[in-house]
Design a protein around this motif. Structure first.
Motif, PDB file in Angstrom:
ATOM      1  N   UNK A 212      -0.830   6.507   0.799  1.00  0.00           N
ATOM      2  CA  UNK A 212      -2.282   6.754   0.790  1.00  0.00           C
ATOM      3  C   UNK A 212      -3.016   5.431   1.007  1.00  0.00           C
ATOM      4  N   UNK A 213      -2.298   4.320   0.691  1.00  0.00           N
ATOM      5  CA  UNK A 213      -3.011   3.047   0.845  1.00  0.00           C
ATOM      6  C   UNK A 213      -2.947   2.405   2.185  1.00  0.00           C
ATOM      7  N   UNK A 214      -2.133   3.065   3.096  1.00  0.00           N
ATOM      8  CA  UNK A 214      -1.987   2.447   4.447  1.00  0.00           C
ATOM      9  C   UNK A 214      -3.263   2.978   5.281  1.00  0.00           C
ATOM     10  N   UNK A 215      -3.975   2.270   5.922  1.00  0.00           N
ATOM     11  CA  UNK A 215      -4.907   2.389   6.807  1.00  0.00           C
ATOM     12  C   UNK A 215      -4.512   2.742   8.213  1.00  0.00           C
ATOM     13  N   UNK A 216      -5.026   3.690   8.718  1.00  0.00           N
ATOM     14  CA  UNK A 216      -4.496   4.293  10.117  1.00  0.00           C
ATOM     15  C   UNK A 216      -5.746   4.325  11.130  1.00  0.00           C
ATOM     16  N   UNK A 217      -5.887   3.500  11.890  1.00  0.00           N
ATOM     17  CA  UNK A 217      -6.728   3.045  13.018  1.00  0.00           C
ATOM     18  C   UNK A 217      -6.289   4.054  14.462  1.00  0.00           C
ATOM     19  N   UNK A 218      -7.281   4.944  14.622  1.00  0.00           N
ATOM     20  CA  UNK A 218      -6.904   5.672  15.945  1.00  0.00           C
ATOM     21  C   UNK A 218      -7.399   4.776  17.169  1.00  0.00           C
TER      22      UNK A 218
END
Length: 404
Positions: A212-218
């Motif tokens: 959950x802590x991983x930031x995913x950028x589209x």
């Protein structure tokens, strides 16, 4: 040792670099154990009248020293560790007794209960050593070892760096779409990421596995839709890496096959950010293969050419020599060419390619929604409309398409 057999062995990692290690016997056990001792930097002396060819090669290359004789009293002088693995029971017992007297840790391949040390089932992955001991069940040790190492390598078992992790960027080729086709290194780096900047054509299913802590950028570049400018992608990579994050740029296929990967490498290098490139399986060969089409085949095609079709043949920006391609007898693979295929087919025919040349369009290859549409150069433009073929699709032109 036997009277203490009910107690578990105490695990420890031996630092043998530059220290004398004696191996008694040059057979199969030595063949298996010597490479790890060599990798540990040990000063290895092999005592054996004969040795397997691979062990002899280690001696000839200078990796070990070989005393071509039977074991003798005194051979363990100055040793830190000894592996007893000869076919002579008397020599094994004598060497073991000498090791006991001199308090040298001794592994016995013929009698584990008589040994003072046991060799664990060992595996390595990216600087991490896994050692498993299960007492008298070496097969179980090996099975547990294999499961752990496989999990570390494919990223299903996370073991992120903490003390030694260096912030930076990894350009990871995610393959053609099936999440199982990403490389084990790419999957491991993905599991260790703080930030993931992902393309639409990357293996999207892998994003669900991220903590959950991983930031995913589209960073999706959707045809005819919104797009994140390349400069914005570069800026995002730089910003997060400078913030001390481990950043993965997840791209479809391979980063350097029409992936603009080198542009991102240059942008990172310009500001001194370390970057590692992890190659991926290109859709140019994997998607045809998934659809049953070999890009080369004996007696049919001795070469294949991969071309970007995002620019029409009559466009002044085109860098492709379509006349030369039309003369080739091998396979032509087109990427990003769905909307230009009519013009491309017309150019190839105009330059001499037969209108009857087989063509296959493979949409969303390697995924659950993969489908294949067959046509010829003369009919492919109409086939795209009739069958509503949409990107992403790989187009294959050549006789290999007709192979059964």
């Amino acid at each position: 040792m036997a009277e203490h057999a009910e107690h578990p062995a105490y695990p420890v990692g031996l630092r043998l670099s530059g220290r004398r290690v004696v191996v008694v016997g040059g057979g199969q056990v030595a063949q298996r154990r010597l490479p790890a001792l060599i990798a540990a930097g040990a000063d290895i002396v092999l005592v054996s009248p004969s040795a397997k060819a691979s062990v002899e090669a280690m001696a000839e290359s200078g990796e070990i020293r070989w005393e071509r004789r039977r074991y003798e009293e005194g051979d363990l002088a100055g040793a830190w560790y000894v592996l007893v693995a000869s076919s002579d029971p008397v020599a094994n017992a004598t060497a073991s007794a000498e090791a006991e007297r001199h308090r040298v840790w001794c592994v016995r391949s013929d009698d584990a209960e008589a040994a003072t040390a046991w060799t664990p089932a060992t595996g390595r992955s990216e600087g991490l050593t896994v050692a498993v001991l299960t007492g008298r069940d070496p097969r179980r040790s090996a099975a547990v070892r294999d499961a752990i190492v496989e999990g570390l390598r494919d990223g299903t078992l996370a073991a992120p760096h903490h003390r030694t992790r260096t912030p930076g960027v990894a350009l990871v080729g995610g393959g053609p779409g099936d999440p199982d086709l990403i490389t084990v290194r790419g999957r491991r780096l993905l599991s260790e990421a703080d930030v993931v900047i992902a393309d639409r054509l990357g293996p999207r299913d892998l994003l669900d596995e991220l903590p959950p802590h991983v930031e995913v950028i589209d960073a999706a570049k959707i045809p005819y839709g919104r797009a994140m400018a390349q400069e914005a992608i570069n800026d995002a990579l730089i910003e997060h890496a400078k913030a001390g994050k481990a950043v993965v740029r997840l791209k479809g296929g391979d980063p350097f096959v029409f992936g603009r990967g080198m542009e991102e490498v240059h942008a990172l290098a310009a500001v001194g950010i370390p970057c590692v490139v992890v190659p991926g399986i290109s859709s140019s060969i994997s998607v045809p293969g998934a659809a049953g089409i070999p890009v080369t085949h004996r007696g049919v095609a001795h070469e294949f050419t991969v071309v970007s079709g995002h620019v029409a043949p009559d466009d002044a920006r085109s860098l492709v020599d379509w006349a030369a391609l039309a003369r080739l007898r091998g396979t032509l693979v087109l990427l990003m060419a769905v909307d230009k295929i009519g013009a491309i087919a017309g150019a190839l025919v105009a330059h001499g390619k037969s209108p009857d040349t087989p063509v296959a369009l493979v949409q969303e290859g390697t995924t659950a929604t993969q489908r294949r549409v067959d046509a010829t150069l003369a009919t492919v433009a109409e086939a795209v409309k009739t069958h509503d073929v949409r990107p992403p699709a790989v187009i294959v032109i050549g006789e290999v398409v007709a192979l059964d």
